[in-house]
Design an enzyme around this catalytic site. Structure first.
Site, PDB file in Angstrom:
ATOM      1  N   LYS A 191       2.036  -3.192   6.567  1.00 42.27           N
ATOM      2  CA  LYS A 191       2.355  -3.348   5.157  1.00 42.27           C
ATOM      3  C   LYS A 191       3.854  -3.213   4.902  1.00 42.27           C
ATOM      4  O   LYS A 191       4.436  -3.970   4.118  1.00 42.27           O
ATOM      5  CB  LYS A 191       1.571  -2.335   4.316  1.00 42.27           C
ATOM      6  CG  LYS A 191       0.101  -2.690   4.174  1.00 42.27           C
ATOM      7  CD  LYS A 191      -0.080  -4.043   3.490  1.00 42.27           C
ATOM      8  CE  LYS A 191      -1.521  -4.396   3.249  1.00 42.27           C
ATOM      9  NZ  LYS A 191      -1.669  -5.725   2.594  1.00 42.27           N
ATOM     10  N   TYR A 244      -1.726   0.106  10.378  1.00 40.10           N
ATOM     11  CA  TYR A 244      -1.969  -0.530   9.084  1.00 40.10           C
ATOM     12  C   TYR A 244      -0.764  -0.362   8.163  1.00 40.10           C
ATOM     13  O   TYR A 244      -0.242  -1.329   7.590  1.00 40.10           O
ATOM     14  CB  TYR A 244      -3.217   0.052   8.418  1.00 40.10           C
ATOM     15  CG  TYR A 244      -3.343  -0.349   6.965  1.00 40.10           C
ATOM     16  CD1 TYR A 244      -3.602  -1.665   6.617  1.00 40.10           C
ATOM     17  CD2 TYR A 244      -3.167   0.579   5.938  1.00 40.10           C
ATOM     18  CE1 TYR A 244      -3.681  -2.054   5.284  1.00 40.10           C
ATOM     19  CE2 TYR A 244      -3.245   0.208   4.609  1.00 40.10           C
ATOM     20  CZ  TYR A 244      -3.505  -1.105   4.284  1.00 40.10           C
ATOM     21  OH  TYR A 244      -3.580  -1.487   2.966  1.00 40.10           O
ATOM     22  N   SER A 287       0.838  -1.206   0.000  1.00 41.72           N
ATOM     23  CA  SER A 287       0.000   0.000   0.000  1.00 41.72           C
ATOM     24  C   SER A 287       0.868   1.249   0.000  1.00 41.72           C
ATOM     25  O   SER A 287       1.989   1.245   0.538  1.00 41.72           O
ATOM     26  CB  SER A 287      -0.888   0.008   1.246  1.00 41.72           C
ATOM     27  OG  SER A 287      -1.501   1.263   1.443  1.00 41.72           O
TER      28      SER A 287
END
Length: 327
Positions: free
Chosen positions: A145, A141, A117
């Site tokens: 990643k 988050y 991402s």
């Protein structure tokens, strides 16, 4: 080649499954169906319900389906939830990846594509973001990643896997109404949701140093994103494939939040002046992908514009919310 797509019944995963099967690739899907829908899958694609945290199940699928490559999309991806539940996100996204990679290495699978991402960049220093930009994620988050990228590359180097990490920018649109995004977490369905309820769309901050004062972002059609997965998977499948590849997936074109809101109003026939609210912490003024690397390495570029993204997303919204068509 037979590809295992984890999370293949989800919004992005199903598009990848359709693109790969349409191109003649054999695909098997592993999905816990926490957000995925079996009906999204192409006819004839085997679906195994389960989690990448279940190593015995994963090992059985890899061996039983004679898997030769993995496209790993299964993950938790809500930024706000990751702040509230960091342990859950690290377990699902990092430990889950660890278990999957252990099974992959033990099974002798040699190709691995990881769904990353643009969140790995955090708040970029430059408006146009190359893959060489510093990675400074600002939420759990994004951290998971980036940790996943490190783990994938290290495993590839240690065990001879050909690997790729795809850093998506803002995904929107749908290849067909049945495959559309069912969540209300991304900006386009968030606008649709508020307009359907008779409320004005919200814009967080209108005093940024951008042409109209609102944040500028790079939006990629999910069908283009799926095509990029196919291109990268075929690169990994080449006999000479080795090492690792990290690429941005975007259009290299910026669209402001106000421009997007205006386009949504036009396409839905519900033009409404947005409500301006305070800035959200951590929002960059501008974040647009530098896309020259994937064009140079694979000859791939996005082909669909933001109008097509919004129009196709609206068709999917109307399929699930027919009341939205009633004025």
């Amino acid at each position: 080649m037979t590809w295992l797509i984890t999370g293949g019944a989800g919004y992005i995963g199903a598009h990848v499954a359709h693109a790969m099967t349409a191109a003649g690739e054999r695909v098997v899907v592993l999905d816990d169906l926490s957000s995925g829908l079996p009906g999204r899958l192409p006819a004839g694609v085997p679906l195994v319900r389960g989690s990448v945290l279940d190593k015995e199940l994963v090992a059985g699928v890899l061996a039983g389906e004679d898997i030769t490559g993995v496209v790993h999309l299964a993950a938790r991806k809500q930024v706000g939830e990751s702040v509230e539940r960091p342990l859950y996100y690290y377990r699902e996204n990092v430990h889950g990846l660890t278990v999957l990679l252990e099974a992959v290495v033990e099974a002798g699978v040699e190709r691995f594509l990881f769904s990353s991402s643009a969140a790995v960049y955090g708040v970029p220093d430059t408006a146009l973001v190359p893959e060489s930009a510093p990675c400074r994620p600002i939420n759990p988050y994004g951290e998971t990643k980036l940790s996943g990228e490190w783990l994938v590359r290290a495993t590839g180097r240690a065990h001879g896997l050909a690997t790729a990490c795809l850093r998506y920018f803002n995904v929107a649109g749908s290849a067909s109404p049945e495959l559309s995004d069912t969540g209300v977490f991304n900006i386009v369905p968030m606008f649709f949701d508020r307009l359907t309820r008779g409320e004005a769309p919200r814009i967080f901050g209108a005093d940024y140093p951008t042409p109209d004062g609102t944040c500028v972002r790079d939006y990629i059609h999910v069908a283009d994103l799926a095509d990029a997965h196919l291109a990268v998977a075929r690169r990994l499948a080449a006999p000479s494939a080795s090492g690792d590849l990290t690429v941005n997936i975007g259009r290299g074109v910026g669209v402001s939040v106000r421009e997007l809101a205006d386009l949504v109003g036009e396409i839905t026939g519900r033009a409404t002046e947005p409500v301006i609210e305070a800035r959200r912490p951590g929002d960059a003024a501008q974040a647009v992908a530098a896309v020259d690397r994937i064009a140079r390495e694979l000859g791939w570029t996005a082909g669909r514009g933001v109008r097509e993204m919004v129009s196709s997303a609206w068709e999917g919204w109307l399929l699930r919310h027919p009341e939205a068509a009633v004025r």
